[in-house]
Design a protein around this motif. Structure first.
Motif, short mmCIF file in Angstrom:
data_model
loop_
_atom_site.label_atom_id
_atom_site.label_comp_id
_atom_site.label_asym_id
_atom_site.label_seq_id
_atom_site.Cartn_x
_atom_site.Cartn_y
_atom_site.Cartn_z
N VAL A 73 0.84 -1.20 0.00
CA VAL A 73 0.00 0.00 0.00
C VAL A 73 0.87 1.25 0.00
O VAL A 73 0.62 2.21 -0.74
N ARG A 74 1.91 1.26 0.84
CA ARG A 74 2.83 2.40 0.88
C ARG A 74 3.38 2.72 -0.52
O ARG A 74 3.55 3.88 -0.88
N GLU A 75 3.66 1.66 -1.27
CA GLU A 75 4.29 1.83 -2.58
C GLU A 75 3.27 2.03 -3.69
O GLU A 75 3.65 2.13 -4.86
N GLY A 76 1.98 2.05 -3.35
CA GLY A 76 0.95 2.31 -4.34
C GLY A 76 0.65 1.17 -5.28
O GLY A 76 0.09 1.37 -6.36
N ARG A 77 0.97 -0.07 -4.86
CA ARG A 77 0.80 -1.20 -5.76
C ARG A 77 -0.67 -1.59 -5.98
O ARG A 77 -0.98 -2.29 -6.93
N HIS A 78 -1.55 -1.15 -5.08
CA HIS A 78 -2.97 -1.49 -5.23
C HIS A 78 -3.82 -0.22 -5.31
O HIS A 78 -4.97 -0.20 -4.88
N ALA A 79 -3.27 0.83 -5.89
CA ALA A 79 -3.96 2.12 -5.87
C ALA A 79 -4.97 2.29 -7.00
O ALA A 79 -5.83 3.17 -6.93
N ARG A 80 -4.91 1.45 -8.01
CA ARG A 80 -5.77 1.66 -9.18
C ARG A 80 -7.16 1.06 -8.96
O ARG A 80 -7.29 -0.13 -8.69
N PRO A 81 -8.21 1.87 -9.10
CA PRO A 81 -9.58 1.32 -8.97
C PRO A 81 -9.91 0.43 -10.16
O PRO A 81 -9.33 0.55 -11.25
N THR A 82 -10.85 -0.47 -9.95
CA THR A 82 -11.39 -1.27 -11.05
C THR A 82 -12.86 -0.92 -11.26
O THR A 82 -13.49 -0.30 -10.40
N ALA A 83 -13.40 -1.38 -12.37
CA ALA A 83 -14.81 -1.12 -12.69
C ALA A 83 -15.69 -2.31 -12.34
O ALA A 83 -16.89 -2.31 -12.67
N ALA A 84 -15.14 -3.31 -11.65
CA ALA A 84 -15.88 -4.56 -11.45
C ALA A 84 -17.19 -4.37 -10.70
O ALA A 84 -18.22 -4.96 -11.05
N VAL A 85 -17.19 -3.56 -9.64
CA VAL A 85 -18.42 -3.37 -8.86
C VAL A 85 -19.51 -2.77 -9.73
O VAL A 85 -20.65 -3.25 -9.75
N ALA A 86 -19.18 -1.73 -10.47
CA ALA A 86 -20.18 -1.08 -11.33
C ALA A 86 -20.65 -2.02 -12.43
O ALA A 86 -21.85 -2.04 -12.77
N GLU A 87 -19.75 -2.83 -12.98
CA GLU A 87 -20.13 -3.75 -14.05
C GLU A 87 -21.08 -4.83 -13.56
O GLU A 87 -22.03 -5.21 -14.26
N VAL A 88 -20.86 -5.33 -12.35
CA VAL A 88 -21.72 -6.39 -11.83
C VAL A 88 -23.04 -5.84 -11.33
O VAL A 88 -24.12 -6.40 -11.57
N LEU A 89 -22.99 -4.72 -10.61
CA LEU A 89 -24.19 -4.19 -9.94
C LEU A 89 -24.96 -3.18 -10.77
O LEU A 89 -26.11 -2.86 -10.43
N GLY A 90 -24.33 -2.65 -11.83
CA GLY A 90 -25.01 -1.65 -12.62
C GLY A 90 -25.10 -0.30 -11.96
O GLY A 90 -25.93 0.54 -12.32
N ARG A 91 -24.26 -0.07 -10.98
CA ARG A 91 -24.19 1.21 -10.27
C ARG A 91 -22.79 1.36 -9.70
O ARG A 91 -22.09 0.36 -9.48
N PRO A 92 -22.34 2.58 -9.45
CA PRO A 92 -21.02 2.74 -8.85
C PRO A 92 -21.00 2.29 -7.39
O PRO A 92 -22.04 2.32 -6.71
N GLY A 93 -19.85 1.84 -6.95
CA GLY A 93 -19.71 1.51 -5.54
C GLY A 93 -19.64 2.75 -4.68
O GLY A 93 -19.40 3.86 -5.16
N ALA A 94 -19.86 2.56 -3.38
CA ALA A 94 -19.81 3.69 -2.43
C ALA A 94 -18.36 4.13 -2.23
O ALA A 94 -17.44 3.31 -2.20
N ASP A 95 -18.17 5.44 -2.06
CA ASP A 95 -16.84 5.92 -1.70
C ASP A 95 -16.70 5.98 -0.18
O ASP A 95 -17.66 5.72 0.55
N PHE A 96 -15.49 6.31 0.30
CA PHE A 96 -15.26 6.31 1.74
C PHE A 96 -16.12 7.34 2.44
O PHE A 96 -16.64 7.08 3.54
N ALA A 97 -16.31 8.49 1.82
CA ALA A 97 -17.13 9.53 2.46
C ALA A 97 -18.57 9.05 2.65
O ALA A 97 -19.19 9.33 3.68
#
Length: 296
Positions: free
Chosen positions: A260-284
């Motif tokens: 995480v420190r090195e940013g190796r998993h920083a890129r979002p994917t579209a999988a949640v939106a593709e499966v559910l047909g809506r965007p996923g919730a953000d942290f806020a």
């Protein structure tokens, strides 16, 4: 007459309880539900067959998987994941289960636990289970590889209420943290819809966010300053050892945090939106719905 069921493991856990609640009201579900726990009296969803079973006790798993078609497999975090995954998968195959949807972790591949790859927990803990699923000729499977849960921020709640600083072990490294309810919603689709069979889905929130940024969101929400104490990797290792974690586990956790420190998993994917047909919730959005946890 044998009743065909859907079995939920980890039914009182962070994701499992959402899966159980969503399945209990899903109009596409045609099968009864069974949920297992060491303490089945904690399972309070109406109409669910709550049974006592223990992933360390194979005979209880044989009974729990009898008459089951599909399983949501979620095992408690830690180095026991491989043994628990394999115990449930073995019981499921013997019982004639035809589908397993496994809760895995971001960065996992079937080769993740090979030492020469430098893998760290939790990916290395989940790899044996993923290999077992892929190698079982009688099983259809889906592997869900979520980013860090937004709900991990709940571990800061006591400190925030008491005015103590939040401990940050990942520096300014960002990850697109995900609402556990979105993971559960994808899991339900995977259990009820065969179109996801044979896929490994990396599930994320919509945007990367670091721990300091998460704390800033909570500070805005609560209307007060929340201090943050940054730890180096070595300080983090000592922190976990002081909390009583075994050395090997502390090393694995610090190694995964380095990713995480090195940013190796920083890129979002579209999988949640593709499966559910809506965007996923953000942290806020997650924080706003859970504000009371930080105010007492």
């Amino acid at each position: 007459m044998l009743v065909i069921m859907i079995l939920i493991t980890g039914a009182t856990g962070t994701v499992g309880h959402h899966v159980l609640e969503l399945l209990s009201t899903d109009p596409l579900r045609r099968e009864p539900l069974r949920a297992i726990s060491r303490q089945p009296d904690r399972i309070s969803v109406a109409g669910v067959d709550a049974v006592a079973a223990d992933l360390d006790d194979p005979p209880t798993l044989a009974a729990a998987t009898e008459g089951v078609r599909a399983v949501f497999l979620a095992t408690a975090p830690g180095p026991t994941i491989p043994d628990h995954d394999l115990a449930l998968i073995t019981a499921a195959v013997r019982a004639g289960v035809t589908k397993i949807v496994k809760l895995s972790a971001i960065g996992t591949t079937p080769e993740s636990d090979q030492p020469d790859l430098g893998s760290h927990a939790p990916a290395g803990w989940h790899a044996p289970g993923e290999r077992a699923l892929a190698g079982a000729d009688t099983l259809r499977w889906v592997s869900l590889r979520p980013a860090s849960f937004a709900s991990n921020a709940l571990s800061w709640a006591d400190d925030i209420r008491a005015g103590r600083p939040v401990i940050n072990t990942t520096g300014n490294g960002a990850m697109p943290v995900i609402d556990p309810a979105d993971i559960a919603a994808v899991a339900v689709r995977a259990l009820l819809d065969d179109r996801l069979d044979g896929t490994a889905l990396t599930l994320t929130g919509p945007a990367p966010i670091s721990v300091p940024e998460q704390v800033a969101v909570l500070a805005d929400l609560l209307g007060r300053r929340i201090p943050v104490t940054d730890l180096t990797s070595e300080e983090s290792r000592r922190h976990y050892l002081d909390q009583g974690w075994p050395t090997a586990v502390a090393e694995e956790i610090v190694g995964s945090q380095l990713a995480v420190r090195e940013g190796r998993h920083a890129r979002p994917t579209a999988a949640v939106a593709e499966v559910l047909g809506r965007p996923g919730a953000d942290f806020a959005g997650w924080a706003a719905r859970n504000r009371s946890a930080f105010t007492g």
